[in-house]
Design an enzyme around this catalytic site. Structure first.
Site, PDB file in Angstrom:
ATOM      1  N   GLU A  31      -7.457 -39.227  21.483  1.00 55.89           N
ATOM      2  CA  GLU A  31      -8.382 -39.813  22.455  1.00 55.89           C
ATOM      3  C   GLU A  31      -8.872 -41.144  21.908  1.00 55.89           C
ATOM      4  OE1 GLU A  31     -12.013 -38.310  25.344  1.00 55.89           O
ATOM      5  OE2 GLU A  31     -11.025 -36.936  23.990  1.00 55.89           O
TER       6      GLU A  31
ATOM      7  N   GLU B 246     -19.470 -33.067  18.663  1.00 51.15           N
ATOM      8  CA  GLU B 246     -19.367 -33.227  20.119  1.00 51.15           C
ATOM      9  C   GLU B 246     -20.101 -32.111  20.844  1.00 51.15           C
ATOM     10  OE1 GLU B 246     -15.863 -33.979  23.438  1.00 51.15           O
ATOM     11  OE2 GLU B 246     -15.358 -32.962  21.562  1.00 51.15           O
TER      12      GLU B 246
END
Length: 860
Positions: free
Chosen positions: A467, A741
């Site tokens: 990502e 996260e």
């Protein structure tokens, strides 16, 4: 103390740490003053500009003003390549002065126009399906001694340059990641010491990087910007006799495959040292067997100088422990989740291959690679068999890791044979925090490390998996913290320029910048696209940079006007699919969109907030019509929000923590009674949840401030200091060294969260650090750029001391306090040419103070 004791220090232009090869013809100037008397303020300044080549004065300007941050360039515009020295002196109030002249700051312009470029982009004449990294080489002859020389270089791909066998510069992964079709940064290097009379040679190593490599998740995309790598190098020489000569990439250069067999941002790098062509970038090398190159089309008008510092190697970390995995691999623990790569020193036989794998955490004693998804994160080195040993570090990749597995090492692995090299944009540290609670100190340090790792050329969401994208929402919530911790204005301004370039005609902002299609649907997403408005405002607020508001103003307007268009004039933004309060703790691991808060409530709240900020930006820029127009729009949207989502008593639809936090922080409740009710209800919801986090991506950065706005400081501190999951301190108790996260990226039993999105280095939830700075320690801006400080500590949670320090545009500001047997002692440092508003707990009236050291005592 007389005016001679006042010194001008820290002269700088724009947000450049190194004003070398800059792209501004009229860069704004800033400076600080030091060692001035208490309460010192500037009444006038004088700037002197001299040509660095001949020492002649170009001009000087005196202004009767107290401004010292981002003041206008005082003389004629810089020309391409021009190098000048800038000095400043100042006067105090009452005409005291002047101070001595500051040390001259050398400022050198880069190539400011497309007409300055004569070198061309070149690429090997190879089959288009040959995707190997390669070397470029050219030679040139100098006719005499060199007085000065510069290299201006860039690439389609990522590159490193060499001259006469020596590395040029220390940049990593240059030219970085931008929207290359419209904006390609070049780098400027001083190579005076690398050249010699007679024959010289230049070389370039090239690899895919972001240009041709795989980027994005779900399989990602390759060759987003093109399928051919290319290099551009322009060498400009000024001889001792004053004449000049220019060399550069052209059709006469040569190309060949190099020792880098394969390289990718996600994949890692494979390097075969046996393929190194000795002396390939030195004079006299035989390149007759190399391939010719061809010139590729390229518009030089898209070539721009960087706005901020480059990515560099900033630290070397030694392993703290070594273990053997159940599978028999050697695992090194570096004690810190970091971003960079490994450097190895090895001796062994030619052809032996060493494999290096990376991961952020271990699971059952092995590297936990599932969170990496499609990122291989593996580097491979094949030895050339040098009897004196070999040293290697990958060039064109980076990894997020704390642990590394080493396979294939010849013989015993010495303790100093492997180290981790930390890489990130080379931003100066500007903010610090400490307090009496060790877990909070570790939390803050985790925020710092997550920012370092994710501010690698662009502000990314994560540094380890497939990502690593510039998600707009992440920076939107983190920008205040980023601005405090590091000098990040240059990097962020560059990113904002890219945002404006890629903004769609209808005003929509892609959810990540640089944007590319094929991995995520186009959404007009509240809190994400609002970065177009909020981030420029934060830069203005924290750095005093009204120029960023002017530069981004059309983009800011386009975003708000786009929402107005899709809302149909209702004042409610309820027409688009939204990400909402992403990663609400109650959402299932595989369905992060399932939040307790209505996503259109979130959207409408942000609509009102951005419209209000746009009105304030218009006021700063003197656009009075727009100021009125957007203030009226913000009021209209607030009224619509009230009708749709708020009862007369102050209950907010959905009765969620995020809903109340948004309503309180964005000023969406009209009456005192509504605000009091909402504050009480928010505190009740927090308490009912055991003071564990009950908010997602949108609500979490606001929750502590919302509670404090309601006078619920105790609830805010209990929320901050809670250790159960989900909470800010739970990851710390689990050994986290960066921000996760998910609150439960690692479960209490030590296993990794089963969700597909499980990063252990995501700075967004670290936005709470801004609250630590402003409320716990009590240091906040009260005017743009900290020209006026707000000193307002609010001790709580059993803390006995706290401290925050920040290098503001005016100098070091600091607040520290201790609480001993009910007595609060506060020490405040106010930089010269600024003031502070001091508001301490208790009944005493706030006071205003000038620069200097101040001490206060209060009985609690």
């Amino acid at each position: 103390m007389n005016q001679q004791d006042v010194r001008v220090v820290g002269v700088r232009v724009e947000h450049h740490e190194e004003p070398f090869g800059i792209g501004e013809a009229r860069p704004r100037l800033s400076w600080r003053t030091a060692a001035g008397p208490r309460d010192w303020t500037q009444s006038a300044y004088e700037i002197r500009v001299r040509d660095e080549r001949d020492g002649q004065e170009i001009g000087r300007v005196r202004r009767e003003t107290g401004e010292s941050v981002l003041v206008p360039w005082p003389v004629e515009s810089l020309r391409s390549r021009q190098r000048v020295g800038v000095s400043v002196r100042v006067w105090g109030q009452g005409g005291e002065g002047p101070s001595p002249w500051s040390e001259p700051l050398a400022v050198e312009a880069g190539l400011l126009g497309p007409q300055d470029w004569t070198a061309r982009l070149v690429s090997p004449v190879w089959p288009r399906d040959d995707a190997r990294p390669f070397l470029l080489r050219g030679s040139f002859r100098l006719r005499g001694p060199v007085a000065a020389a510069r290299v201006y270089a860039t690439a389609h791909g990522v590159y490193e340059a060499e001259i006469n066998g020596a590395r040029v510069g220390d940049h990593v992964l240059a030219p970085g990641w931008t929207h290359y079709p419209r904006r390609l940064r070049y780098q400027t290097y001083d190579v005076t010491g690398l050249l010699r009379s007679g024959e010289n040679a230049a070389g370039v190593l090239l690899a895919d990087g972001w240009f041709r490599g795989r980027i994005g998740f779900g399989g990602g995309r390759r060759a987003v910007y093109g399928d051919r790598l290319a290099g551009l190098v322009q060498i400009e020489v000024r001889y001792a006799d004053g004449t000049t000569e220019v060399f550069g990439t052209d059709a006469g250069w040569r190309a060949a495959p190099g020792p880098i067999v394969a390289s990718g941002i996600y994949e890692g790098e494979e390097y075969d040292a046996r393929r190194e062509p000795p002396g390939w970038s030195s004079p006299g090398f035989d390149d007759s067997g190399w391939s010719p190159v061809e010139i590729l089309p390229g518009d030089p008008s898209r070539l721009v100088a960087p706005d901020g510092p480059p990515v560099r190697r900033t630290e070397v970390v030694a392993p703290v422990a070594r273990s053997t995995s159940p599978g028999g691999g050697t695992i090194l623990d570096f004690g810190q989740n970091l971003v960079g790569r490994l450097r190895i020193r090895v001796r062994g036989e030619a052809g032996r291959t060493i494999t290096l794998r990376h991961a952020e955490v271990l699971e059952d004693g092995e590297l936990a690679v599932r969170p990496l998804r499609g990122a291989r994160a593996t580097d491979v080195y094949t030895l050339r068999g040098d009897a004196n040993g070999e040293e290697w570090e990958p060039r064109f990749t980076f990894h997020g890791f704390r642990y590394a597995e080493v396979v294939g090492w010849p013989g015993e692995l010495a303790p100093d044979a492997v180290c981790a090299v930390v890489c990130h944009t080379d931003m100066p540290r500007t903010g610090w925090f400490a307090c009496s609670e060790p877990l909070l100190n570790r939390l803050h340090e985790n925020v710092v490390w997550s920012m370092r790792g994710n501010f690698l050329d662009i502000p990314t969401d994560c540094p380890q998996r497939d990502e690593r994208l510039g998600w707009t929402g992440d920076l939107q919530v983190f920008a205040p913290t980023a601005s405090f911790l590091h000098g990040s204005a240059g990097l962020v301004r560059s990113w904002l320029t890219g945002l404006a370039l890629q903004q769609l005609p209808d005003g929509n902002v892609p959810v990540f910048i640089p944007a590319f299609q094929g991995v995520f649907p186009e959404l007009r997403a509240a809190a994400w696209g609002d970065a177009a408005v909020i981030v420029p405002w934060v830069l203005y607020e924290r750095y005093g940079d009204a120029g960023v508001l002017a530069d981004q103003y059309d983009s800011m307007k386009a975003w708000v006007d786009g929402i107005t268009a899709v809302s149909g004039g209702s004042g409610l933004w309820n027409t688009d699919r939204q990400l909402g309060d992403w990663l609400d703790p109650t959402a299932p691991p595989d369905r992060p969109l399932e939040a307790r808060t209505d996503p259109h409530l979130v959207a409408t709240a942000y609509y009102a907030h951005s419209a209000g900020l746009l009105s304030r930006a218009a006021a700063v820029l003197g656009r009075d019509d727009d100021r009125t127009r957007y203030a009226e729009l913000a009021a209209y949207v607030r009224a619509a929000f009230q009708r749709e989502y708020v009862t007369p008593a102050g209950r907010v639809a959905g009765d969620s923590q995020t809903a109340y936090a948004l309503a309180l922080r964005f000023g969406l409740l009209d009456t005192v009674e509504q605000r009091e009710h909402a504050g009480r209800r928010l505190a009740e919801l927090v308490a009912d949840n055991g003071h564990r986090i009950g908010t997602g991506f949108v609500g979490t950065p606001l929750i502590c401030d919302a509670l404090c706005d309601a006078g619920e400081y105790d609830a805010a501190y209990r929320l901050l200091l809670e250790r159960g999951c989900p909470s800010w301190l739970y990851p710390v108790t689990m050994g986290a060294t960066t921000i996760w996260e998910r609150w439960d990226s690692m479960l209490p039993d030590g296993t990794v969260n089963p969700g597909e999105m499980t990063s252990f280095n995501h700075y967004a939830l670290g936005a709470v650090a801004d609250w630590l700075h402003r409320v716990v320690a009590g240091l906040a801006p009260a005017a743009p750029g900290y020209r006026r400080m707000l000193v307002r500590p609010r001790p709580g949670g059993g803390l006995t001391h706290a401290r925050a320090a920040h290098d503001t545009p005016y100098g070091r500001a600091e607040v520290s306090w201790t609480l001993t047997e009910g007595e609060l002692s506060v020490a405040v440092t106010v930089p010269p040419n600024t003031t502070a508003h001091v508001d301490l707990p208790g009944d005493a009236e706030p006071i205003d103070v000038g620069s200097g050291e101040h001490h206060f005592r209060r009985i609690e």
